[in-house]
Design a protein around this motif. Structure first.
Motif, mmCIF file in Angstrom:
data_model
loop_
_atom_site.group_PDB
_atom_site.id
_atom_site.type_symbol
_atom_site.label_atom_id
_atom_site.label_comp_id
_atom_site.label_asym_id
_atom_site.label_seq_id
_atom_site.Cartn_x
_atom_site.Cartn_y
_atom_site.Cartn_z
ATOM 1 N N PRO A 195 0.827 -1.350 0.125
ATOM 2 C CA PRO A 195 0.082 0.035 -0.034
ATOM 3 C C PRO A 195 0.815 1.431 0.121
ATOM 4 C CG PRO A 195 -0.071 -0.926 2.306
ATOM 5 C CD PRO A 195 0.817 -1.875 1.260
ATOM 6 N N TRP A 196 2.028 0.966 -0.285
ATOM 7 C CA TRP A 196 2.910 2.364 -0.628
ATOM 8 C C TRP A 196 3.535 2.079 -1.742
ATOM 9 C CZ3 TRP A 196 3.520 -0.949 3.698
ATOM 10 C CH2 TRP A 196 4.561 -1.698 3.652
ATOM 11 N N SER A 197 4.458 3.397 -2.247
ATOM 12 C CA SER A 197 5.142 3.301 -3.570
ATOM 13 C C SER A 197 6.639 3.486 -3.273
ATOM 14 C CB SER A 197 4.487 4.491 -4.372
ATOM 15 O OG SER A 197 3.081 4.254 -4.666
ATOM 16 N N GLN A 198 7.265 3.291 -4.153
ATOM 17 C CA GLN A 198 8.765 3.569 -4.071
ATOM 18 C C GLN A 198 9.071 5.009 -4.865
ATOM 19 O OE1 GLN A 198 11.332 0.899 -6.616
ATOM 20 N NE2 GLN A 198 9.604 -0.414 -6.455
ATOM 21 N N GLU A 199 9.921 5.533 -4.563
ATOM 22 C CA GLU A 199 10.551 6.819 -5.073
ATOM 23 C C GLU A 199 9.945 6.880 -6.293
ATOM 24 O OE1 GLU A 199 13.913 8.960 -4.040
ATOM 25 O OE2 GLU A 199 14.397 7.926 -2.125
ATOM 26 N N GLY A 200 9.473 7.966 -6.935
ATOM 27 C CA GLY A 200 8.952 8.054 -8.283
ATOM 28 C C GLY A 200 7.653 7.506 -8.532
ATOM 29 N N GLY A 201 6.858 6.859 -7.535
ATOM 30 C CA GLY A 201 5.637 6.713 -7.712
ATOM 31 C C GLY A 201 5.552 4.954 -8.026
ATOM 32 N N LYS A 202 6.877 4.223 -8.226
ATOM 33 C CA LYS A 202 6.731 2.884 -8.834
ATOM 34 C C LYS A 202 6.011 1.817 -7.709
ATOM 35 C CE LYS A 202 10.163 3.372 -12.163
ATOM 36 N NZ LYS A 202 11.473 2.788 -12.757
ATOM 37 N N GLN A 203 5.226 1.178 -8.328
ATOM 38 C CA GLN A 203 4.665 -0.047 -7.260
ATOM 39 C C GLN A 203 5.733 -0.644 -6.406
ATOM 40 O OE1 GLN A 203 2.759 -2.563 -9.828
ATOM 41 N NE2 GLN A 203 0.856 -1.231 -10.035
ATOM 42 N N CYS A 204 5.553 -0.918 -5.147
ATOM 43 C CA CYS A 204 6.266 -1.968 -4.246
ATOM 44 C C CYS A 204 5.541 -3.032 -4.375
ATOM 45 C CB CYS A 204 6.247 -1.207 -2.769
ATOM 46 S SG CYS A 204 7.512 0.230 -2.673
ATOM 47 N N LEU A 205 6.446 -4.195 -4.545
ATOM 48 C CA LEU A 205 5.870 -5.621 -4.665
ATOM 49 C C LEU A 205 6.790 -6.488 -3.576
ATOM 50 C CD1 LEU A 205 5.530 -6.145 -8.528
ATOM 51 C CD2 LEU A 205 3.610 -5.419 -6.904
ATOM 52 N N LEU A 206 5.839 -7.225 -3.056
ATOM 53 C CA LEU A 206 6.547 -8.207 -1.857
ATOM 54 C C LEU A 206 6.432 -9.537 -2.388
ATOM 55 C CD1 LEU A 206 7.900 -8.349 0.982
ATOM 56 C CD2 LEU A 206 5.620 -8.353 1.755
ATOM 57 N N SER A 207 7.543 -10.387 -2.458
ATOM 58 C CA SER A 207 7.472 -11.832 -2.520
ATOM 59 C C SER A 207 7.165 -12.173 -1.066
ATOM 60 C CB SER A 207 8.576 -12.403 -3.151
ATOM 61 O OG SER A 207 8.482 -13.748 -3.073
ATOM 62 N N THR A 208 5.992 -12.871 -0.995
ATOM 63 C CA THR A 208 5.667 -13.249 0.544
ATOM 64 C C THR A 208 4.755 -14.528 0.567
ATOM 65 O OG1 THR A 208 4.618 -12.565 2.558
ATOM 66 C CG2 THR A 208 3.536 -11.744 0.340
ATOM 67 N N GLY A 231 -7.983 -9.001 -16.043
ATOM 68 C CA GLY A 231 -6.936 -9.977 -16.210
ATOM 69 C C GLY A 231 -5.702 -9.423 -16.531
ATOM 70 N N LYS A 232 -5.560 -8.032 -16.143
ATOM 71 C CA LYS A 232 -4.288 -7.447 -16.256
ATOM 72 C C LYS A 232 -3.762 -7.094 -14.937
ATOM 73 C CE LYS A 232 -5.752 -4.666 -20.382
ATOM 74 N NZ LYS A 232 -6.433 -3.655 -21.121
ATOM 75 N N GLY A 233 -4.370 -7.453 -14.078
ATOM 76 C CA GLY A 233 -3.667 -7.174 -12.643
ATOM 77 C C GLY A 233 -3.836 -5.936 -11.979
ATOM 78 N N PHE A 234 -4.658 -5.183 -12.572
ATOM 79 C CA PHE A 234 -4.960 -3.833 -12.000
ATOM 80 C C PHE A 234 -6.622 -3.524 -12.074
ATOM 81 C CE2 PHE A 234 -0.837 -2.627 -12.133
ATOM 82 C CZ PHE A 234 -0.182 -3.377 -13.200
ATOM 83 N N VAL A 235 -6.864 -2.562 -11.030
ATOM 84 C CA VAL A 235 -8.174 -2.203 -10.873
ATOM 85 C C VAL A 235 -8.364 -0.918 -11.690
ATOM 86 C CG1 VAL A 235 -9.933 -1.205 -9.150
ATOM 87 C CG2 VAL A 235 -8.464 -3.384 -8.551
ATOM 88 N N GLY A 236 -9.249 -0.694 -12.711
ATOM 89 C CA GLY A 236 -9.469 0.330 -13.359
ATOM 90 C C GLY A 236 -7.979 1.058 -13.980
ATOM 91 N N ARG A 237 -7.830 2.367 -13.870
ATOM 92 C CA ARG A 237 -6.557 2.959 -14.389
ATOM 93 C C ARG A 237 -5.591 3.067 -13.293
ATOM 94 N NH1 ARG A 237 -9.195 8.167 -17.228
ATOM 95 N NH2 ARG A 237 -8.493 8.752 -15.082
ATOM 96 N N LEU A 238 -5.631 2.385 -12.256
ATOM 97 C CA LEU A 238 -4.669 2.561 -11.121
ATOM 98 C C LEU A 238 -3.134 2.434 -11.573
ATOM 99 C CD1 LEU A 238 -3.979 2.959 -8.069
ATOM 100 C CD2 LEU A 238 -4.278 0.522 -7.791
ATOM 101 N N ALA A 239 -2.937 1.553 -12.431
ATOM 102 C CA ALA A 239 -1.526 1.637 -13.096
ATOM 103 C C ALA A 239 -1.104 2.529 -13.741
ATOM 104 C CB ALA A 239 -1.683 0.257 -13.723
ATOM 105 N N ALA A 240 -1.926 3.419 -14.454
ATOM 106 C CA ALA A 240 -1.687 4.307 -15.389
ATOM 107 C C ALA A 240 -1.343 5.472 -14.563
ATOM 108 C CB ALA A 240 -2.733 4.545 -16.116
ATOM 109 N N ALA A 241 -1.826 5.590 -13.099
ATOM 110 C CA ALA A 241 -1.778 6.706 -12.360
ATOM 111 C C ALA A 241 -0.547 6.836 -11.449
ATOM 112 C CB ALA A 241 -3.026 6.598 -11.245
ATOM 113 N N GLU A 242 0.278 5.554 -11.519
ATOM 114 C CA GLU A 242 1.477 5.212 -10.933
ATOM 115 C C GLU A 242 2.511 5.555 -11.693
ATOM 116 O OE1 GLU A 242 1.243 1.825 -8.841
ATOM 117 O OE2 GLU A 242 -0.424 2.294 -7.745
#
Length: 114
Positions: free
Chosen positions: A15-28, A103-114
């Motif tokens: 639920p947070w982003s990296q610097e520059g707004g990129k997604q943070c993903l966790l292998s867990t 099937g794209k792994g994103f809700v709406g345009r969230l990916a475009a906003a990041e």
């Protein structure tokens, strides 16, 4: 993860982003300290969004609300909606077979906003 890829098992959108707004993903496996911190942060974000929505309803009923106050409110609502969509995306990715975001792994345009 690009917009054309689906969800990857064992990878969580945080639920947070990296610097520059990129997604943070966790292998867990879903039970580590970072996962628990993410769960707490998601809950806090959703609680804040609920409180903001209550405040917005009250403010919109005020005939004396200024344009500046309403603009500030609109900006906070956009932030809260962005957080809620990220939580929905993260949780949807962890539900097998859900197919969040067409099937794209994103809700709406969230990916475009990041």
């Amino acid at each position: 993860m690009s917009a054309g890829e689906g969800a990857v098992p064992g990878v969580r959108l945080l639920p947070w982003s990296q610097e520059g707004g990129k997604q943070c993903l966790l292998s867990t496996d879903g039970d580590g300290p970072v996962s628990r911190l993410a769960d707490e942060m998601e809950a806090a974000q959703l609680d804040m969004g609920t409180e903001l929505l209550d405040h917005a309803g009250a403010m919109l009923g005020e005939p004396d609300a200024s344009a500046g106050e309403l603009r500030f409110l609109a900006n906070r609502l956009v932030e809260a909606l962005h957080d809620a969509l990220r939580v929905a995306d993260s949780r949807g990715r962890r539900v097998p077979g859900l197919g969040v975001g067409s099937g794209k792994g994103f809700v709406g345009r969230l990916a475009a906003a990041e």
